[in-house]
Motif scaffolding. Structure first.
Motif, short mmCIF file in Angstrom:
data_model
loop_
_atom_site.label_atom_id
_atom_site.label_comp_id
_atom_site.label_asym_id
_atom_site.label_seq_id
_atom_site.Cartn_x
_atom_site.Cartn_y
_atom_site.Cartn_z
N GLU A 1 6.91 -77.43 19.39
CA GLU A 1 6.96 -76.62 17.68
C GLU A 1 7.90 -77.57 17.17
OE1 GLU A 1 8.60 -72.92 16.95
OE2 GLU A 1 6.72 -71.82 18.23
N LYS A 2 9.53 -78.47 17.62
CA LYS A 2 10.15 -79.65 17.16
C LYS A 2 9.57 -80.33 16.10
CE LYS A 2 14.31 -77.58 19.50
NZ LYS A 2 15.18 -77.98 19.42
N HIS A 3 8.28 -80.97 17.22
CA HIS A 3 7.48 -82.00 16.68
C HIS A 3 5.80 -81.76 16.55
CE1 HIS A 3 10.70 -82.56 20.32
NE2 HIS A 3 10.51 -84.34 19.66
N GLU A 4 6.10 -80.59 15.92
CA GLU A 4 4.60 -80.24 15.69
C GLU A 4 4.11 -80.89 13.94
OE1 GLU A 4 2.07 -76.38 14.08
OE2 GLU A 4 3.89 -75.99 14.44
N THR A 5 4.88 -81.06 13.42
CA THR A 5 4.18 -82.54 12.25
C THR A 5 3.88 -84.01 12.58
OG1 THR A 5 6.61 -83.30 11.54
CG2 THR A 5 5.62 -81.55 10.63
N ARG A 6 4.26 -83.92 14.16
CA ARG A 6 4.00 -85.41 14.21
C ARG A 6 2.46 -84.82 15.39
NH1 ARG A 6 5.23 -88.78 11.65
NH2 ARG A 6 4.18 -90.19 12.14
N SER A 7 1.72 -83.90 15.07
CA SER A 7 0.76 -84.09 16.41
C SER A 7 -0.72 -85.11 15.78
CB SER A 7 0.00 -83.12 15.65
OG SER A 7 0.72 -81.74 15.65
N PHE B 1 -2.83 -74.85 12.55
CA PHE B 1 -1.79 -75.56 12.53
C PHE B 1 -1.65 -76.88 11.92
CE2 PHE B 1 -4.78 -75.39 16.43
CZ PHE B 1 -4.98 -76.14 16.39
N GLN B 2 -0.64 -78.21 12.53
CA GLN B 2 -0.39 -78.91 12.00
C GLN B 2 -1.67 -79.96 11.96
OE1 GLN B 2 2.65 -79.35 9.26
NE2 GLN B 2 1.28 -81.20 9.16
N LEU B 3 -2.25 -80.03 13.36
CA LEU B 3 -3.29 -80.77 13.37
C LEU B 3 -4.15 -80.72 13.01
CD1 LEU B 3 -3.98 -83.08 15.37
CD2 LEU B 3 -5.07 -81.44 16.61
N ILE B 4 -4.73 -79.78 12.89
CA ILE B 4 -5.97 -79.09 11.75
C ILE B 4 -5.94 -79.46 10.64
CG2 ILE B 4 -7.27 -78.36 13.64
CD1 ILE B 4 -6.85 -75.40 12.98
N GLN B 5 -4.49 -79.47 10.21
CA GLN B 5 -3.97 -79.59 8.27
C GLN B 5 -4.67 -80.99 8.34
OE1 GLN B 5 -0.41 -78.86 8.31
NE2 GLN B 5 -0.31 -76.99 8.16
N SER B 6 -5.14 -81.94 9.32
CA SER B 6 -5.83 -83.37 8.57
C SER B 6 -7.17 -83.21 8.30
CB SER B 6 -4.49 -84.89 9.29
OG SER B 6 -3.44 -84.57 8.81
N PHE B 7 -8.10 -82.49 9.89
CA PHE B 7 -9.24 -82.50 9.78
C PHE B 7 -9.82 -81.97 8.49
CE2 PHE B 7 -7.25 -83.60 13.97
CZ PHE B 7 -8.36 -83.19 15.10
N VAL B 8 -10.92 -81.89 8.97
CA VAL B 8 -11.91 -81.64 7.19
C VAL B 8 -12.76 -80.26 8.12
CG1 VAL B 8 -13.86 -81.92 6.32
CG2 VAL B 8 -12.83 -83.00 6.56
N GLY C 1 11.78 -89.68 26.93
CA GLY C 1 11.00 -89.54 27.98
C GLY C 1 10.79 -88.45 28.54
N THR C 2 10.47 -87.26 27.40
CA THR C 2 10.49 -86.03 28.62
C THR C 2 8.95 -86.29 27.26
OG1 THR C 2 12.92 -85.00 28.39
CG2 THR C 2 10.93 -83.41 27.90
N ALA C 3 8.15 -85.25 28.49
CA ALA C 3 6.86 -84.73 27.67
C ALA C 3 6.59 -83.35 26.42
CB ALA C 3 5.64 -84.81 28.60
N VAL C 4 7.09 -83.43 25.31
CA VAL C 4 6.82 -82.50 24.41
C VAL C 4 5.25 -82.35 23.70
CG1 VAL C 4 9.50 -83.68 23.65
CG2 VAL C 4 7.28 -84.33 22.70
N GLY C 5 4.27 -82.48 24.35
CA GLY C 5 3.33 -82.61 23.91
C GLY C 5 1.81 -82.42 24.81
N PHE C 6 1.19 -82.00 24.61
CA PHE C 6 -0.18 -82.46 25.57
C PHE C 6 -1.61 -82.00 25.11
CE2 PHE C 6 -3.75 -80.72 28.83
CZ PHE C 6 -3.79 -81.96 29.44
N MET C 7 -2.18 -83.46 25.30
CA MET C 7 -3.79 -82.87 24.51
C MET C 7 -5.02 -82.98 25.72
SD MET C 7 -5.40 -84.90 20.96
CE MET C 7 -4.69 -83.79 20.21
N SER C 8 -5.81 -82.71 25.93
CA SER C 8 -7.42 -82.75 26.73
C SER C 8 -8.12 -83.49 25.99
CB SER C 8 -7.42 -81.61 27.71
OG SER C 8 -8.44 -82.31 28.53
N VAL C 9 -8.78 -84.30 25.84
CA VAL C 9 -10.22 -84.22 25.17
C VAL C 9 -11.38 -84.98 26.59
CG1 VAL C 9 -9.11 -85.07 23.61
CG2 VAL C 9 -9.72 -87.15 25.01
N CYS C 10 -12.35 -84.45 25.63
CA CYS C 10 -13.95 -84.87 26.84
C CYS C 10 -14.58 -85.56 25.58
CB CYS C 10 -14.32 -83.07 27.06
SG CYS C 10 -16.03 -83.77 28.16
N SER C 11 -15.81 -86.44 26.14
CA SER C 11 -16.57 -86.90 24.96
C SER C 11 -18.46 -86.70 24.96
CB SER C 11 -16.72 -88.42 25.69
OG SER C 11 -17.49 -88.13 27.27
#
Length: 1207
Positions: free
Chosen positions: A369-375, A403-410, A236-246
């Protein structure tokens, strides 16, 4: 760190880390009867060697209290490791386990009272470390149970009715959701601001200062169809945020990045302008394709097929292939063919995309940081927000570690001249698919593989090897071959072909592979050779899983991938048919080992095996094993631009490239002739100049810098410090974050003094005008040789214009290069009477050879060859004083009367300094220049972003050491230290704080490596001089010093068998000089520097007794082979530690050295004997002349010929 509670209620703060070999004894101490009952008899060392993941829990005092090992196949040998997936599906209900999401626990031990808490923490860390991991399984005997405290960690998996599974074992499962569940993602609300603000502020004070405290709230409130904000929550607590734009500026990205493999991030359009190249070529490289100047050429790291990221792409029939490592095909959804980058006669062709944007971007991202691997959990949700977009992109500043998120990116490869200042990462929606399956290839896969690889140059080789596997399972040499297919939704997206590695003895003896594996725990058949590796780039993040599956299915523990040198027999070609590999950056480059040059005739039957000593084409070796497949390298995107391919620059790059845990994505070398090591092995033109023996062709081949370093061919003509870019050849701009200047000094064209020789001037009248650099047009027959390319050009010119004609050749200067050049001219068949060696006045009393006996022998050889020698001569005129297109005569002044010579070719070695263009670039950039570029003790110029090293530099005057520069030291060592200093800035890995002793900031570093120079001097004698770093001093003066030490000399220079060794007052080898008509093993002799003479088989005693008459033969004796071994230095350190730690029984006290008259020492005491025996046994393959006793207490024995310091 976290806290665990014992069964008694006590708490302990623990932290998890990867297990290291030093933990083995502590792990074994945690074993109990329960351990063997549940897991069987365990060899911890063997298990760690084969483990995919091994975790250890340590207390604040670094005490090991728990340990667990995880592998990708079942424990207890329940089923074959390659078939466990089908085994589970057939025998267990509700089974959702796949090789991608499952690991098996093979061992768990802990302090008894902390077992429950430690097991939960270790499993939590395992799920955090491996984001794809969903299930941890373990088989235990059916009549046994886990410890009561661990019972709630696992749950039992139910057997399907009618199963024939072994009833003696029970399968337990620990699911992810118990310890580190996937995060719930939803649309952001204003009330999330209070939860997010602490995370955002902690991670980016810069954004807060730039955009105000309420910037995050504004992003949440101002959402619309084009701008969305989402959060992930835990409990129930927000632990991450992402803003996206088309809205994405794809045109800017197309200008700065090679987006060919992604169709320019646009949707396909019938009016897209795409051009198909006739033939894939080396010209299709991402840097050269962006160059328009003929003078400035770029050669990227993707110059041949063993390279890194995606490069220029080619299109054919809707299939996509990246012409280097990343391969792409029709996507599983709508991944269409990209355009191509093509070099045309008019300039660089850029494709034109007319379709709509096919991407959305991540504007802002932060997560606890505790949830970074779930990015990655965010992406499932945000792709649903933009169903018409196939790509998600994110821009990241260069200085930000991955960081963890972009390790799955090319990562998209930027153009060399891109000044955007950010890295671009791309993710395709198909990358979210989890049905990535690896299996053995079958006959039915031929068509799919053919479609996958049809536009590759080596497609036929891949298909042929696949057919060999399908038909025979062995290649024509009888070596087993295996092929594996990667598929998603039943479509082939990758293929790999491997064979058994049959050259493992050669690899073990020629490469430092034991830095990564322990050979004692790997069978011969467990080593595999990676032949081909092809993978769709949108599944780039599954590369390591693909490799892990290859190892499991093939029953291998290690894979090796060689990269052969670009140039073989003088032309560009690939000597071995290997396909492209997108896996290269996930493998580790393996450092080559220094080789012993064996005197095979002297060793006889004691020579090493042919597998160890054979000569074969050198290559760079890359490696991966089970332990590495779940470890990620730290990617560093900092743009590091190195100017100059000098020994210092190459050593700097080598150090960075061979950091096994780091991956440098933006290493750029600016060099006039590109990377060295491209010419024919042993080419005659190289004999023009002396060599430093820092690197040779074999070294360059074993480094394969072109696989990791992007090269811009051109000359630095400007530096813009404000905008942070380098101007190359006055046109192209190469941006940098850190600039490293390693150009060195060069021989310059000297301007004649202009003295009128008809007036009979002397040197005294013209010395004030000399030396000055000539600024006019250089005559075509004037040569200043600074590198291999200059020498090759001179060689060709001489063969075409001089060798078969008459005319004088003038060699002017007073460095050793004048002698090597004269010898090279004589070897070309030029009569000595045509060669005139003219030496200008010396600047000091130290000559270039600094050895009277060798100088006399050289002068005698010159006289015998008919070469005329002139001393103290200053160049007065060319021709008649005009600026000539061709030098026909040259006049010189002397201390008495001038003279004039006819001239057909003029070689100048008289003046070496920083060339004018380099000086102008440095000076215009307002870098402090005081005869040389001024640096401090940490290689820094007056700009913190610009470092420099090598002969180009000098220390600041505040150190009061004007006589000491980098020229006095070993260039390879200087380059290494330069890299270490930069790693402290760019390596994000936490490092312990090292407080420098007070006052050291006012001292310059003193390097210990030896200075080396060698070449072939007149008379055909091979010359080598090894010396300590020092200010040059005349040898006669040095010999007169009271504490000079001992000179050991055998042979005579005039006879071509001269060997001089200087032993200093501490009985250490201080310098070596060789002058021999026979070739000798230079690398062996370099190992002698810095050794104690007693270690050299009591050298001084034997020489003093007259037992040594020829040092060349003495150092070919079998006893000396251990001295040349590259691990001998480790043995010395180990023995020294034993001596320093305590007084060894049986040895005299340290303050009482043994009597000097004791030539033969009694056998060494056991504390020192054991390391020696262990060393000899471990390296038996390379040191067969030694025959160490098998018993631990017996002294080592060897044949009479092998008796020496270790025998």
């Amino acid at each position: 760190m976290t806290t665990v509670t014992s069964s008694r209620g006590t708490t302990e703060v623990v932290s998890a880390r990867r297990t290291e070999s030093r933990d083995i004894s502590d792990i074994v101490s945690l074993f109990s009867h329960f351990t063997e009952v549940v897991f069987g008899r365990i060899d911890v060392t063997y298990l760690l060697e084969k483990a995919n993941l091994a975790l250890t829990l340590c207390t604040e005092k670094n005490e090991v209290i728990a340990h667990a090992v995880f592998l990708d196949y079942p424990n207890w040998n329940i089923t074959d490791q390659s078939d466990w997936e089908s085994f589970l599906h057939e025998n267990y209900a509700n089974n959702r386990c796949t090789p991608l999401n499952t690991l098996f626990m093979h061992l768990f031990v802990a302090k008894e009272e902390y077992a429950a808490g430690c097991s939960q923490e270790i499993f939590r860390r395992a799920f955090i470390t491996v984001p794809e991991l969903q299930f941890i399984l373990v088989f235990i005997p059916a009549d046994e149970n886990l410890e009561p405290d661990m019972g709630n960690v696992f749950e039992k998996m139910m057997i399907t009715p009618g199963s024939v599974v072994d009833a003696n074992f029970t399968l337990l499962v620990c699911p992810r959701h118990r310890y580190h569940p996937q995060l719930y993602v939803r649309k952001a609300r204003v009330e999330d601001y209070d939860d997010l603000m602490p995370i955002w502020t902690h991670q980016s004070e810069t954004l807060k200062e730039t955009y105000s405290e309420y910037f995050l709230a504004d992003l949440i409130e101002c959402q619309d169809e084009e701008n969305q904000a989402v959060v992930c929550e835990d409990g129930g607590t927000a632990v991450g945020f992402m803003s996206v734009c088309s809205q994405v500026n794809v045109s800017l990205f197309q200008e700065c990045f090679d987006l060919g493999p992604f169709h320019g991030l646009c949707k396909p359009h019938p009016e897209d302008i795409l051009k198909m190249p006739q033939k894939p070529s080396i010209q299709e490289d991402k840097y050269k394709s962006n160059q328009t100047s003929e003078e400035t050429k770029s050669v990227s790291s993707q110059n041949f097929e063993h390279v890194q990221d995606q490069d220029a792409a080619v299109q054919k029939d809707g299939a996509v292939t990246v012409s280097h490592t990343e391969l792409s095909l029709d996507d599983v959804k709508d991944f269409k063919a990209p355009a191509t980058l093509l070099e045309t006669e008019e300039g660089t062709f850029h494709p034109v995309y007319r379709g709509a944007s096919n991407a959305f971007c991540i504007r802002l991202f932060c997560i606890d940081e505790k949830h970074e691997t779930r990015s990655l959990d965010f992406l499932h949700y945000v792709f649903k927000l933009f169903p018409d977009k196939d790509f998600c992109v994110i821009l990241v500043p260069h200085h930000i570690p991955e960081f963890q998120l972009i390790q799955s990116f090319v990562r998209v490869v930027p153009f060399c001249t891109s000044r955007l200042g950010h890295e671009l990462y791309v993710f395709h929606r198909a990358g979210l698919l989890k049905s990535f399956n690896v299996r053995r290839a079958t006959t039915n896969d031929l068509l799919g593989v053919k479609m996958l690889v049809k536009t590759l140059r080596l497609n036929e080789s891949i298909l042929n090897d696949l057919k060999i596997f399908i038909l025979a399972r062995r290649d024509p040499d009888g070596i087993p071959v295996q092929a594996f297919i990667a598929e998603v939704l039943d479509q082939i997206v990758g293929i790999s072909v491997i064979r058994d590695e049959m050259d493992i003895e050669y690899i073990q003896s020629h490469y430092n592979i034991e830095d990564f594996i322990n050979f004692n725990h790997h069978q011969q058949e467990e080593h595999g050779h990676l032949c081909h590796f092809v993978l769709n780039p949108i599944f780039h993040h599954y590369t390591k899983h693909f490799l892990k599956e290859i190892l499991r299915l093939a029953h291998k523990s290690s894979l090796y991938y060689p990269i052969y040198p670009q140039y073989v027999e003088g032309k560009f070609q690939n000597p071995c048919a290997h396909s492209l590999t997108s896996a290269l950056h996930y493998m580790v480059p393996v450092r080559p080992r220094r080789q012993i040059v064996y005197p095979l005739e002297e060793l006889g039957i004691n020579a090493p095996s042919e597998q160890v000593s054979k000569d074969q084409l050198s290559y760079s070796l890359n490696h991966i094993n089970r332990k590495l497949v779940l470890e990620s390298k730290v990617s560093i995107n900092t743009r590091i631009v190195v100017v100059g391919a000098s020994d210092v620059g190459i050593s700097f790059l080598e150090t960075l490239v061979f950091c096994p845990r780091l991956k440098f994505n933006n290493l750029i070398l600016i060099s006039i002739h590109g990377l060295p090591g491209k010419d024919l092995l042993g080419s005659k033109h190289r004999r023009f100049l002396i060599t430093s023996h820092c690197f040779n062709d074999e070294d360059y081949a074993q480094m394969s810098l072109c696989s990791w370093v992007n090269v811009v061919v051109g000359k630095m003509t400007g530096i813009n410090r404000a905008a942070k870019y380098v101007v190359v050849s006055e046109e192209e701009k190469v941006p940098y974050d850190y600039l490293v200047l390693c150009m060195g000094q060069k021989y310059q064209v000297l301007s004649p003094t202009g003295a009128d020789i008809s007036k009979l001037p002397t040197n005294r009248e013209v010395i004030s005008k000399w030396p000055q650099i000539y600024t006019g047009k250089v005559p075509s027959n004037h040569f200043t040789l600074n590198n291999d390319q200059d020498c090759l050009k001179a060689m060709h010119w001489l063969k075409e214009n001089v060798v078969d004609t008459e005319g004088n050749i003038i060699v002017y200067g007073n460095t050793v290069d004048i002698y090597t050049t004269v010898e090279t001219l004589l070897s070309l068949g030029i009569n000595g009477s045509r060669i005139h060696l003219i030496q200008p006045p010396l600047c000091s009393n130290v000559t270039c050879l600094n050895n009277n006996e060798i100088e006399s022998a050289v002068q005698e050889a010159l006289s015998k060859a008919g070469v005329s020698v002139y001393y103290d001569s200053i160049l007065a005129q060319w021709n008649e004083g005009d600026d000539p297109d061709l030098i026909t005569c040259a006049a010189f002044t002397t201390n008495t009367k001038p003279f004039k010579l006819q001239c057909s070719a003029f070689f100048s070695f008289a003046y070496r300094t920083v060339d004018y263009e380099t000086f102008k670039a440095i000076n215009d950039a307002c870098l402090v220049f005081d005869g040389r570029l001024v640096i401090d003790s940490k290689f820094c110029t007056n700009d913190v972003n610009i470092r420099a090293a090598g002969p180009l530099t000098k220390y600041s005057r505040r150190y009061y050491v004007d006589e000491w520069t980098h020229s006095n030291f070993n260039s390879k060592e200087v380059g290494f230290e330069l890299a270490v200093s930069l790693l402290d800035l760019v390596d994000p890995t936490p490092k312990p704080f090292r407080k420098q002793p007070e006052g050291t900031d006012r001292l310059i570093p003193m390097y210990r490596g030896c200075k080396i120079k060698g070449g072939v001097l007149p008379g055909g004698c091979n010359y080598l001089h090894i010396s300590k770093p020092e200010i040059p001093i005349c040898l006669d003066v040095e010999l007169a010093l009271y504490d000079h030490g001992t000179e050991i000399i055998t042979g005579e220079a005039r006879n071509g068998n001269y060997f001089r060794m200087h032993i200093n007052k501490y009985s250490m080898v201080d310098s070596i000089t060789c002058f021999s008509k026979e070739s000798f093993p230079v690398s062996n002799y370099i190992c002698l520097y810095g050794q104690h003479e007693r270690l050299l088989n009591d050298l001084y005693y034997r020489w003093n007794e007259g037992k040594i008459t020829d040092l060349y033969s003495y150092f070919r004796e079998p006893w000396s082979m251990a001295i040349y071994h590259d691990r001998f230095i480790d043995l010395k350190k180990e023995l020294r530690q034993i001596l320093m730690s305590e007084q060894v029984p049986g040895l005299p006290p340290a303050a009482e050295p043994p009597p000097e008259d004791q030539a033969e020492q009694s056998p060494c005491p056991p504390p020192l004997r054991e390391p020696v025996l262990r060393f000899l046994r471990r390296h038996r393959a390379r040191l067969p002349a030694y025959a160490p006793a098998s018993g631990p207490g017996a002294p080592p024995t060897a044949g009479e010929a092998a008796r020496g310091p270790l025998a």
